[in-house]
Design an enzyme around this catalytic site. Structure first.
Site, PDB file in Angstrom:
ATOM      1  N   GLY A 109       0.831  -1.199   0.000  1.00  0.00           N
ATOM      2  CA  GLY A 109       0.000   0.000   0.000  1.00  0.00           C
ATOM      3  C   GLY A 109       0.863   1.244   0.000  1.00  0.00           C
ATOM      4  O   GLY A 109       2.042   1.202  -0.371  1.00  0.00           O
ATOM      5  N   SER A 133     -16.827   9.427   1.213  1.00  0.00           N
ATOM      6  CA  SER A 133     -15.755  10.274   1.721  1.00  0.00           C
ATOM      7  C   SER A 133     -16.239  11.351   2.682  1.00  0.00           C
ATOM      8  O   SER A 133     -17.282  11.976   2.488  1.00  0.00           O
ATOM      9  CB  SER A 133     -15.042  10.954   0.553  1.00  0.00           C
ATOM     10  OG  SER A 133     -14.149  11.938   1.033  1.00  0.00           O
ATOM     11  N   ARG A 185     -14.369  12.764  13.351  1.00  0.00           N
ATOM     12  CA  ARG A 185     -15.186  11.597  13.030  1.00  0.00           C
ATOM     13  C   ARG A 185     -15.812  10.932  14.248  1.00  0.00           C
ATOM     14  O   ARG A 185     -16.958  10.480  14.192  1.00  0.00           O
ATOM     15  CB  ARG A 185     -14.336  10.576  12.265  1.00  0.00           C
ATOM     16  CG  ARG A 185     -13.932  11.078  10.906  1.00  0.00           C
ATOM     17  CD  ARG A 185     -12.989  10.124  10.210  1.00  0.00           C
ATOM     18  NE  ARG A 185     -12.693  10.616   8.867  1.00  0.00           N
ATOM     19  CZ  ARG A 185     -11.849  10.013   8.030  1.00  0.00           C
ATOM     20  NH1 ARG A 185     -11.226   8.907   8.403  1.00  0.00           N
ATOM     21  NH2 ARG A 185     -11.621  10.513   6.834  1.00  0.00           N
ATOM     22  N   GLU A 237      -0.632   2.054   8.831  1.00  0.00           N
ATOM     23  CA  GLU A 237      -1.697   1.673   9.764  1.00  0.00           C
ATOM     24  C   GLU A 237      -1.323   0.458  10.603  1.00  0.00           C
ATOM     25  O   GLU A 237      -1.954   0.207  11.638  1.00  0.00           O
ATOM     26  CB  GLU A 237      -2.992   1.391   8.989  1.00  0.00           C
ATOM     27  CG  GLU A 237      -4.217   1.278   9.859  1.00  0.00           C
ATOM     28  CD  GLU A 237      -5.498   1.037   9.084  1.00  0.00           C
ATOM     29  OE1 GLU A 237      -6.553   0.875   9.724  1.00  0.00           O
ATOM     30  OE2 GLU A 237      -5.457   1.000   7.833  1.00  0.00           O
TER      31      GLU A 237
END
Length: 645
Positions: free
Chosen positions: A50, A292, A338, A433
């Site tokens: 990634g 998104s 978020r 991550e």
């Protein structure tokens, strides 16, 4: 039964002290270097292709190291980074709206609810400005203003426009940039690329990470690969919940195998619930679709003021709508972080104001933006996202509001690393991550791409040299006792899964595990719920090893066997996540304990007792894990009650 024991504290001893603005520069100077001629003698394994893994492999090869790259996809460009939509943060201040490296640093520490290291976050903010230049030089087609300058937009948790984007395909375009850099090194013979290979074990020799055991997913062949250092860039573990925004192949096996070999796992309970996802439509679903966060720039979030109001949204007058984020958080409105937006959406739905067939949804409405800007402008910004939504739901968001609901997205936990990105096993480096990250208890939007590329392009290539300067290390081969043992463990585990020959599919177990996790370790956690989850996970895991049905054999393609191994690791991780959430009797960021909230229903931290990173040591399959605490110290952004009002 004892849930865990307390071990010795752990500390990151490599981050320099002194002025935070010069720490990264001083660490780079103090770290040892490797002579260019000696780099050709050193081999590095990179697991994952990634943004973090692809950029790291390309950069290390460019520097002259011999690199072997591994991914389980059929191409490096199929990595899940390709799914990122909205943008990437950088403190360029092109808008001249008050942004700076320090403000990005401040926003990220605050957004992470003061559970991140200041040194790491400041380095991330510093490096962010270089990432955009790197990507532009690679030809990444960022959006531009009429005059040709790079365009930016807002994201949650910030009051400046620092997010660079390529419509709704930012992850894809950035990954293609890293991919072409990687393929250039493949063509030059500096990177040995292995697709369709899954890492199933870490090889540790004399206390150092020296290789991996992989399975060829086409032939079933088990092989061992050796190197002077191993880099894990294998992504997050959100699929422990079964339903998430992650690609179905995303898993925890690479990092979990390293954890079982001695790498501490940090903050596993920190799970980000993304507020802007297409709601669940039925029991048939195998994953969820992210819309998104950038949509919250121009979309307004609302629900009917009247509970259980099933009228068509067009028939609900303006004065009968509750724009609840704008009402509750006037300073940030729809662009709150978020975790806050997700809990607010959950609360209005729980109170009976949710919309859609299940009542688990809120409206994301673009009518005002279309009237103000015109459909063409909205289409230019979000066209592919609108098209994707219509294909999935059959509804045209230019004409009716989108329906959204929170879903599992990013995991802030991961393997513990020091300032050099090295795990507790020497020679094992963890990036993107897969490590416990720079984000703390919550990730601000558009900062995952920033961290992945920062680690791969700019941080790891500098810090890994300090370790490799002592190499090359003593050669090992297939006959080494540790290699034989690691390979034997893999073969035994695969054989054990095939031998069960039970009556339940892997997916049925995975789905049930996910339901337990979502119910008790999802958006809201309680003491009783977490204890119940741990009991249920243990019982289900015991049943798994008696009843799971894995068809086929270990030779050739066997996706059932692949999934079975990954779900077995998810069971062990799920229990640790619940133990971590149970021990942390505070609320912070993505970890919300119902027993710890303010009178207004906001997260209530307990800095006196929990201002630390929880680093968990594997203590054997039959013994509780060991908790090691890394104290967090704040010199530049002093902890305070987070407020976005």
């Amino acid at each position: 039964m004892e849930m865990f024991s307390i071990g010795e504290p752990i500390a990151d001893t490599l981050a320099p002290d002194g002025p935070i603005e010069t720490r990264w520069e001083r660490r780079r100077f103090e770290a040892k270097l490797v002579n260019p001629a000696n780099r050709r003698k050193l081999t590095v394994l990179v697991v994952g292709t990634g943004l973090a893994g692809g950029s790291a492999a390309a950069t290390l090869a460019e520097l002259g190291y011999r690199v072997k790259s591994y991914c389980y996809q059929d191409s490096p460009r199929r990595a899940h980074s390709i799914a990122a939509q909205g943008g990437i943060n950088a403190a360029k201040n092109y808008r001249n709206d008050g942004d700076s490296v320090h403000r990005l640093f401040y926003d990220t520490v605050k957004g992470g609810d003061f559970r991140a290291r200041e040194s790491n976050v400041h380095r991330l903010a510093e490096v962010s400005v270089n990432i955009i230049d790197q990507a532009v030089a690679q030809g990444v087609p960022f959006a531009r203003e009429y005059g040709g300058l790079l365009d930016t937009r807002s994201f949650g948790g910030a009051q400046v426009q620092r997010t660079f984007y390529a419509r709704g395909q930012t992850g894809q375009q950035l990954l293609l940039g890293a991919y072409q850099a990687l393929e250039r090194q493949v063509a030059l013979g500096r990177v040995e690329m292995h697709t369709r290979h899954e890492m199933l074990e870490l090889i540790v020799v004399d206390g150092r990470a020296r290789g991996i055991v992989v399975r060829d997913l086409l032939t079933g062949e088990i092989s061992t690969e050796y190197a002077d250092a191993v880099v894990l860039a294998s992504g997050g573990y959100g699929n422990v919940f079964y339903l998430s925004t992650n690609a179905k192949g995303c898993n925890v096996t690479a990092t979990w195998r390293a954890h079982r070999k001695g790498a501490y796992f940090a903050n596993p309970c920190y799970t980000q619930i993304h507020p802007t996802c297409i709601p669940v439509s039925g029991d048939h679903q195998s994953k969820l679709t992210l819309m998104s966060e950038s949509l919250r720039n121009d979309g307004r979030v609302w629900v009917p003021k009247q509970a259980r109001d099933d009228r068509n949204p067009a028939d609900i007058p303006e004065d009968e709508r509750d724009y609840f984020l704008e009402r509750m958080y006037p300073a940030f409105g729809n662009l709150v972080p978020r975790d806050i937006a997700s809990r607010a959406a959950k609360n209005v739905c729980d109170s009976g104001h949710g919309v859609g067939p299940t009542g688990l949804g809120v409206y994301l409405d673009f009518a005002d933006a279309i009237n103000r800007l015109g459909r063409h402008t909205v289409e230019e910004r979000y066209g592919n996202l609108f098209e994707m939504y219509e294909r999935i739901t059959g509804e045209n968001p230019y004409q009716v509001p989108m329906r959204i609901y929170p879903a599992v997205h990013y995991t802030m936990g991961g393997l513990w690393v020091d300032y050099d990105l090295q795990a507790t096993i020497p020679g094992l480096f963890v990036i993107g991550e897969a490590n416990f990250s720079d984000h703390g208890a919550n990730r601000l939007g558009a900062s995952a791409l920033m961290q992945g590329l920062a680690d791969g392009y700019f941080v790891l290539p500098n810090t890994i040299a300090n370790y490799l300067s002592a190499g090359p290390f003593e050669p090992i081969d297939d006959n080494h006792p540790e290699v034989v043992a690691a390979r034997g463990d893999v073969e035994d585990r695969l054989a054990r899964l095939l031998a069960v020959n039970g009556d339940r599919t892997v997916d049925s177990f995975h789905r049930e595990l996910g339901q337990i996790m979502w119910e008790h370790c999802g958006m809201e956690r309680t003491d009783a719920g977490l204890r119940k989850a741990i009991e249920q996970i243990r019982a289900l895991r015991e049943q798994y090893w008696r009843r799971v049905k894995v068809s086929g054999d270990a030779e050739g393609i066997n996706q059932s066997l692949e999934k079975a191994g990954r779900v077995a690791d998810f069971f062990e991780l799920a229990e640790l996540m619940c133990v971590d959430a149970l021990h942390r009797t505070e609320s912070c960021g993505g970890h919300f304990r119902a027993e710890s909230q303010t009178p207004e229903g906001e997260a209530q931290r307990d800095d006196e007792h929990f201002s630390y990173v929880a680093a968990w040591e594997f203590n054997g399959a039959d013994r509780p894990p060991v908790l090691h605490r890394e104290d967090l110290n704040f010199e530049y952004v002093h902890p305070s009650q987070r407020s976005y009002k």
